[in-house]
Design an enzyme around this catalytic site. Structure first.
Site, short mmCIF file in Angstrom:
data_model
loop_
_atom_site.label_atom_id
_atom_site.label_comp_id
_atom_site.label_asym_id
_atom_site.label_seq_id
_atom_site.Cartn_x
_atom_site.Cartn_y
_atom_site.Cartn_z
N HIS A 40 7.12 44.07 24.24
CA HIS A 40 7.27 43.43 25.44
C HIS A 40 8.80 43.04 25.58
CE1 HIS A 40 5.47 40.59 22.54
NE2 HIS A 40 6.22 39.68 22.96
N ASN A 53 11.40 40.26 20.92
CA ASN A 53 10.94 39.93 19.54
C ASN A 53 10.28 41.06 18.64
OD1 ASN A 53 12.26 37.43 19.93
ND2 ASN A 53 10.27 36.62 20.97
N ASP A 95 4.98 35.12 32.41
CA ASP A 95 4.40 34.63 30.88
C ASP A 95 3.43 33.53 30.97
OD1 ASP A 95 5.83 34.98 27.65
OD2 ASP A 95 4.67 33.06 27.96
N CYS A 134 -2.77 45.39 26.10
CA CYS A 134 -3.54 46.68 26.50
C CYS A 134 -4.54 46.16 27.54
CB CYS A 134 -3.86 47.22 25.46
SG CYS A 134 -2.97 48.29 24.34
N HIS A 154 0.39 51.59 24.32
CA HIS A 154 0.38 50.66 23.11
C HIS A 154 1.80 51.18 22.08
CE1 HIS A 154 -0.71 47.23 20.49
NE2 HIS A 154 -0.43 48.04 19.51
P1 DGP Z 1 6.62 37.07 21.54
O1 DGP Z 1 6.29 35.54 20.87
O2 DGP Z 1 8.00 37.27 21.74
O3 DGP Z 1 5.32 37.94 20.94
O4 DGP Z 1 6.17 36.70 22.98
C1 DGP Z 1 4.51 36.77 23.39
C2 DGP Z 1 4.58 36.05 24.52
O5 DGP Z 1 3.25 36.43 25.21
C3 DGP Z 1 4.48 34.57 24.76
O6 DGP Z 1 5.70 34.30 25.34
C4 DGP Z 1 3.18 34.06 25.60
C5 DGP Z 1 2.79 35.28 26.13
N1 DGP Z 1 1.32 35.55 26.40
C6 DGP Z 1 0.52 35.59 25.22
N2 DGP Z 1 -0.61 36.13 25.82
C7 DGP Z 1 -0.70 35.98 27.11
C8 DGP Z 1 -1.46 36.31 27.90
O7 DGP Z 1 -2.80 36.27 27.86
N3 DGP Z 1 -1.18 36.23 29.22
C9 DGP Z 1 0.27 36.11 29.63
N4 DGP Z 1 0.59 36.27 30.86
N5 DGP Z 1 1.19 35.93 28.69
C10 DGP Z 1 0.71 35.98 27.13
#
Ligand code: DGP
Length: 114
Positions: A100, A87, A30, A7, A46
């Site tokens: 996501h 996921n 990511d 968010c 959200h």
């Molecule tokens: P999941 O494990 O499916 O919930 O994926 C979450 C993803 O989010 C993981 O691949 C890392 C990414 N991630 C977590 N925090 C941040 C952030 O602050 N910025 C970015 N760009 N990605 C993030």
């Protein structure tokens, strides 16, 4: 949601490397890429996970897939292919509780997933 990282990214309160943005959807790189291309595509509103998709919010989900198709074309991901993953919940490894879609490309992916 106040304490939700995605968010905050959607509101621009936390920086991200944006790939695409419109009124309802944001795509950004990511932080911990698992492939040469690893983009997260999120609804700005959200929604916790895929378990919470229903007829009141499914329009934005349909739009997310239009955006994924647009990005795949724009970044020339179609020739070699790409994978879209969402996921949901603990066993699936969801670590951020804001819906996501991972858009992954640039290397072969195994099936079934681990
Ligand atoms: P999941 O494990 O499916 O919930 O994926 C979450 C993803 O989010 C993981 O691949 C890392 C990414 N991630 C977590 N925090 C941040 C952030 O602050 N910025 C970015 N760009 N990605 C993030």
């Amino acid at each position: 949601m106040n304490d939700c990282i995605f968010c905050k990214i959607a509101k621009g309160e936390i920086d991200s490397q944006k790939i695409y943005e419109d009124d309802t959807v944001l795509a950004f790189n990511d932080l911990d890429p698992q492939a040469p291309t690893h983009i997260l595509v999120i609804p700005k509103e959200h929604i916790e996970s895929a378990k919470d998709i229903n007829e009141s919010n499914s329009q934005v989900i349909a739009h997310i897939f239009e955006v994924i198709s647009y990005i795949a074309g724009d970044l020339s991901l179609n020739d070699d292919g790409f994978r879209v993953v969402s996921n949901s919940g603990e066993n699936a490894g969801q670590s951020v509780n804001h819906l996501h879609f991972h858009l992954l490309s640039g290397r072969p992916f195994a099936w079934p997933p681990g």
